[in-house]
Scaffold this motif. Structure first.
Motif, mmCIF file in Angstrom:
data_model
loop_
_atom_site.group_PDB
_atom_site.id
_atom_site.type_symbol
_atom_site.label_atom_id
_atom_site.label_comp_id
_atom_site.label_asym_id
_atom_site.label_seq_id
_atom_site.Cartn_x
_atom_site.Cartn_y
_atom_site.Cartn_z
ATOM 1 N N HIS A 75 123.474 39.950 79.539
ATOM 2 C CA HIS A 75 124.888 40.333 79.402
ATOM 3 C C HIS A 75 125.726 39.168 78.874
ATOM 4 N N SER A 126 125.964 43.491 75.704
ATOM 5 C CA SER A 126 124.632 43.276 76.270
ATOM 6 C C SER A 126 123.571 43.576 75.220
ATOM 7 N N MET A 128 130.079 38.173 78.014
ATOM 8 C CA MET A 128 131.480 38.555 78.159
ATOM 9 C C MET A 128 132.265 37.869 77.040
ATOM 10 N N GLU A 130 132.639 43.349 77.614
ATOM 11 C CA GLU A 130 131.230 43.084 77.884
ATOM 12 C C GLU A 130 130.333 43.578 76.747
#
Length: 353
Positions: free
Chosen positions: A128, A115, A130, A113
């Motif tokens: 966010h 952000s 991924m 992840e």
């Protein structure tokens, strides 16, 4: 009226502010401040695929708003840990309302992840991402049909594409109707839009159809969506044609029955009349032709009821009294001293020697 920009010039009529501005037009400037948010003109996917030992860049563009100059700040994080701008693994570039993060020479440790935190004097916003290895695509989301799109031969389907796995993906639509075992398929290319639609044509009218789909890329196929069930509309012309055919069949059946009944009645009348004629003939036997005392009628001409009567006892001459030569000639001879019955009695005897 406010425009899309946060600063606008507004003209107000004098009557609105009679006491305050003394019947004069005034120009007002309105400044709107808000916390950061993503630009409406951009699409920011939550999942991003990358191959190992390659570079990948994550981007963010904030919505245009008015704030104090150079007060918009960007902070990038990996697994909730702030990324140092001096780290050679990453490169961060921020200009105005735009910011990007590049991840270099990706390894297994770099997946996960990410952000970005965007802040100004009003508030902040966090977006966010991924980052994951390239793989099979995710299953398509929310497969359904567009309201009012079902016809007698078509339907418009809509769905949301899932994550493409890092490669161009293709959607495979499968459909069948309830009396068929074979599934039909249609391929639909991904257009990279947030919502997809496709009109399925060539369907049969008044049929229940089951529809499902999956996505595929060069890594493999996703799982299937749940079956979607629809019923195509009835074909009015076909229904009318079937009604006409049914009427024709019923009419033809009735006509056929009527013909059979008429023929049966005629045949029954024919055989009844024929039986009556035969019965009448038995009650009135045929008469032979008599010349003098000689009988020319044959034995077969006699009525059966007459033949059953034994009339040989009425004759006085026996077989032994006949001349032998006469018997040899096989001729008819006149019998003497024999009382021939009166013709009115209709008793005929023909004796062949």
């Amino acid at each position: 009226m406010l425009r899309s920009k946060t600063q606008a010039n507004i003209n107000v009529k004098a009557e609105t502010f009679t006491q305050k501005i003394n019947h004069q037009l005034s120009e007002l400037t309105m400044i709107v401040k808000c916390s950061p948010r993503p630009s409406l003109a951009m699409v920011f996917p939550n999942k991003i695929a990358a191959a190992q030992y390659t570079n990948k860049t994550l981007n963010f563009v904030a919505y245009e708003y008015l704030d104090e100059e150079n007060k918009t700040k960007f902070m990038w994080l990996h697994k909730n840990i702030s990324i140092d701008r001096n780290d050679e693994k990453f490169e961060i570039i921020s200009i105005g309302l735009n910011s990007s993060l590049s991840v270099k020479n990706i390894t297994q440790m770099d997946f996960g992840e990410y952000s970005v935190k965007v802040s100004n004097t009003i508030g902040e916003y966090i977006h966010h991402y991924m980052l994951q290895a390239e793989e099979k695509p995710d299953v398509p989301i929310n497969l359904t049909y567009k309201s009012g799109s079902i016809t007698k031969s078509s339907v418009t389907l809509v769905w949301t594409p899932g994550f493409d796995g890092g490669f161009p993906q293709t959607f495979i639509l499968l459909y069948q109707y309830n009396q068929e075992e074979k599934w039909h398929s249609v391929q639909v290319q991904d257009t990279n839009e947030q919502a997809m639609d496709y009109t399925l044509t060539g369907l049969l009218s008044s049929k229940v159809y089951y529809i499902t789909m999956f996505a595929m890329n060069k890594k493999g196929n996703s799982s299937y969506t749940q079956n979607l069930q629809i019923t195509t509309k009835i074909n009015v012309k076909t229904a009318d044609s079937q009604s006409s055919d049914n009427v024709g069949i019923i009419g033809g059946s009735i006509s056929g029955v009527a013909v059979v009944m008429i023929v049966s009645i005629l045949l029954a009348a024919f055989f009844l009349k024929r039986r009556n004629i035969r019965s009448s003939q038995r009650e009135s036997p045929k008469q032979g032709v008599i010349a003098g005392s000689h009988v020319s009628s044959t034995y077969t001409d006699l009525d059966a009821s007459r033949r059953e009567i034994n009339n040989y006892d009425d004759f006085n001459v026996t077989y032994e009294h006949l001349n032998a030569s006469t018997r040899a000639q096989n001729t008819y001879m006149e019998l003497k001293n024999t009382n021939v019955p009166n013709a009115d009695t209709s008793d005929y005897v023909n004796i062949r020697i």
